[in-house]
Design a protein around this motif. Sequence first.
Motif, PDB file in Angstrom:
ATOM      1  N   ALA A  87       0.835  -1.214   0.000  1.00 29.28           N
ATOM      2  CA  ALA A  87       0.000   0.000   0.000  1.00 29.28           C
ATOM      3  C   ALA A  87       0.865   1.257   0.000  1.00 29.28           C
ATOM      4  O   ALA A  87       0.562   2.230  -0.701  1.00 29.28           O
ATOM      5  CB  ALA A  87      -0.927  -0.005   1.212  1.00 29.28           C
ATOM      6  N   LYS A  88       1.949   1.235   0.749  1.00 26.95           N
ATOM      7  CA  LYS A  88       2.854   2.385   0.811  1.00 26.95           C
ATOM      8  C   LYS A  88       3.490   2.637  -0.553  1.00 26.95           C
ATOM      9  O   LYS A  88       3.577   3.787  -1.008  1.00 26.95           O
ATOM     10  CB  LYS A  88       3.926   2.147   1.888  1.00 26.95           C
ATOM     11  CG  LYS A  88       4.886   3.282   2.066  1.00 26.95           C
ATOM     12  CD  LYS A  88       4.203   4.504   2.633  1.00 26.95           C
ATOM     13  CE  LYS A  88       5.218   5.593   2.892  1.00 26.95           C
ATOM     14  NZ  LYS A  88       4.605   6.861   3.192  1.00 26.95           N
ATOM     15  N   SER A 146       0.911   4.129  -2.809  1.00 25.82           N
ATOM     16  CA  SER A 146       0.553   5.504  -2.460  1.00 25.82           C
ATOM     17  C   SER A 146       1.617   6.483  -2.946  1.00 25.82           C
ATOM     18  O   SER A 146       1.336   7.659  -3.146  1.00 25.82           O
ATOM     19  CB  SER A 146       0.319   5.656  -0.953  1.00 25.82           C
ATOM     20  OG  SER A 146       1.523   5.527  -0.247  1.00 25.82           O
ATOM     21  N   SER A 147       2.836   5.993  -3.158  1.00 23.83           N
ATOM     22  CA  SER A 147       3.900   6.839  -3.710  1.00 23.83           C
ATOM     23  C   SER A 147       3.816   6.912  -5.225  1.00 23.83           C
ATOM     24  O   SER A 147       4.067   7.954  -5.824  1.00 23.83           O
ATOM     25  CB  SER A 147       5.277   6.296  -3.315  1.00 23.83           C
ATOM     26  OG  SER A 147       5.422   6.314  -1.932  1.00 23.83           O
ATOM     27  N   GLY A 163       1.189   5.035  -8.021  1.00 19.49           N
ATOM     28  CA  GLY A 163       0.147   4.085  -8.398  1.00 19.49           C
ATOM     29  C   GLY A 163       0.321   3.519  -9.789  1.00 19.49           C
ATOM     30  O   GLY A 163      -0.463   2.672 -10.216  1.00 19.49           O
ATOM     31  N   LEU A 186      -8.079  -0.845  -0.479  1.00 19.12           N
ATOM     32  CA  LEU A 186      -7.184  -0.098  -1.354  1.00 19.12           C
ATOM     33  C   LEU A 186      -7.914   0.258  -2.644  1.00 19.12           C
ATOM     34  O   LEU A 186      -8.668  -0.562  -3.175  1.00 19.12           O
ATOM     35  CB  LEU A 186      -5.944  -0.952  -1.675  1.00 19.12           C
ATOM     36  CG  LEU A 186      -4.899  -0.338  -2.588  1.00 19.12           C
ATOM     37  CD1 LEU A 186      -4.153   0.778  -1.861  1.00 19.12           C
ATOM     38  CD2 LEU A 186      -3.916  -1.404  -3.049  1.00 19.12           C
ATOM     39  N   ILE A 238      -6.899   2.305  -6.358  1.00 12.36           N
ATOM     40  CA  ILE A 238      -5.862   2.950  -7.158  1.00 12.36           C
ATOM     41  C   ILE A 238      -6.564   3.927  -8.093  1.00 12.36           C
ATOM     42  O   ILE A 238      -7.342   3.513  -8.950  1.00 12.36           O
ATOM     43  CB  ILE A 238      -5.041   1.909  -7.951  1.00 12.36           C
ATOM     44  CG1 ILE A 238      -4.423   0.897  -6.982  1.00 12.36           C
ATOM     45  CG2 ILE A 238      -3.970   2.611  -8.779  1.00 12.36           C
ATOM     46  CD1 ILE A 238      -3.806  -0.301  -7.650  1.00 12.36           C
TER      47      ILE A 238
END
Length: 185
Positions: free
Chosen positions: A23-24, A27-28, A30, A61, A63
């Motif tokens: 997820a990290k 988030s940086s 996609g 999550l 995207i």
Amino acid sequence: MLTNFSNWIAVREFLDPTDRRLAKLLSSDGQDSVNQLADKLQLSPPTVRTRLRSLIEKNILKIVGLLNLSERPELIAAVVGINANAQGHMDDLIQKIAELPFVTSVSLVTGRFDLIVEVLVAGDVQDLYRFTSELLPRVAGSGVVSRSETFVVIKSHNKWINLPRGCWEPGVMGATDEVAVPLTR
């Protein structure tokens, strides 16, 4: 109250360290492919694909493409603080408000307001006025909203947003897809 807190903790603990790292990374950026994510996580692509699919299916999550609010002068963001008399029906009220055009999020909060609603309109404060004076009172019902206060965002930093229903969408409460301000600088 302790039961709700326990439920919250269980949700937070649901993500294992690998899902958190996945997820990290997303988030940086996609746009990373499954193969790129697998390389960064030192996992096989099928494992990453399975984990990703699971996070998306569980609605943990999403995207999406986000817009930088500070780079879009034709977008007007506002925060609406609401005091609500919805004892026992707050979740229903939150859901109804979340489904309104122009709403990016609704949060139950502590402090002087019961709810904080984030709103985004495209270039026309009339849509913001319609939201606060027509849509919000209509969905809440008579006497449910005892007070609201609207804060228009005049400048923001690092505020990435998704476009809510109604923004740049023709036919939703007078919204238009025409943009008066050029999209390039």
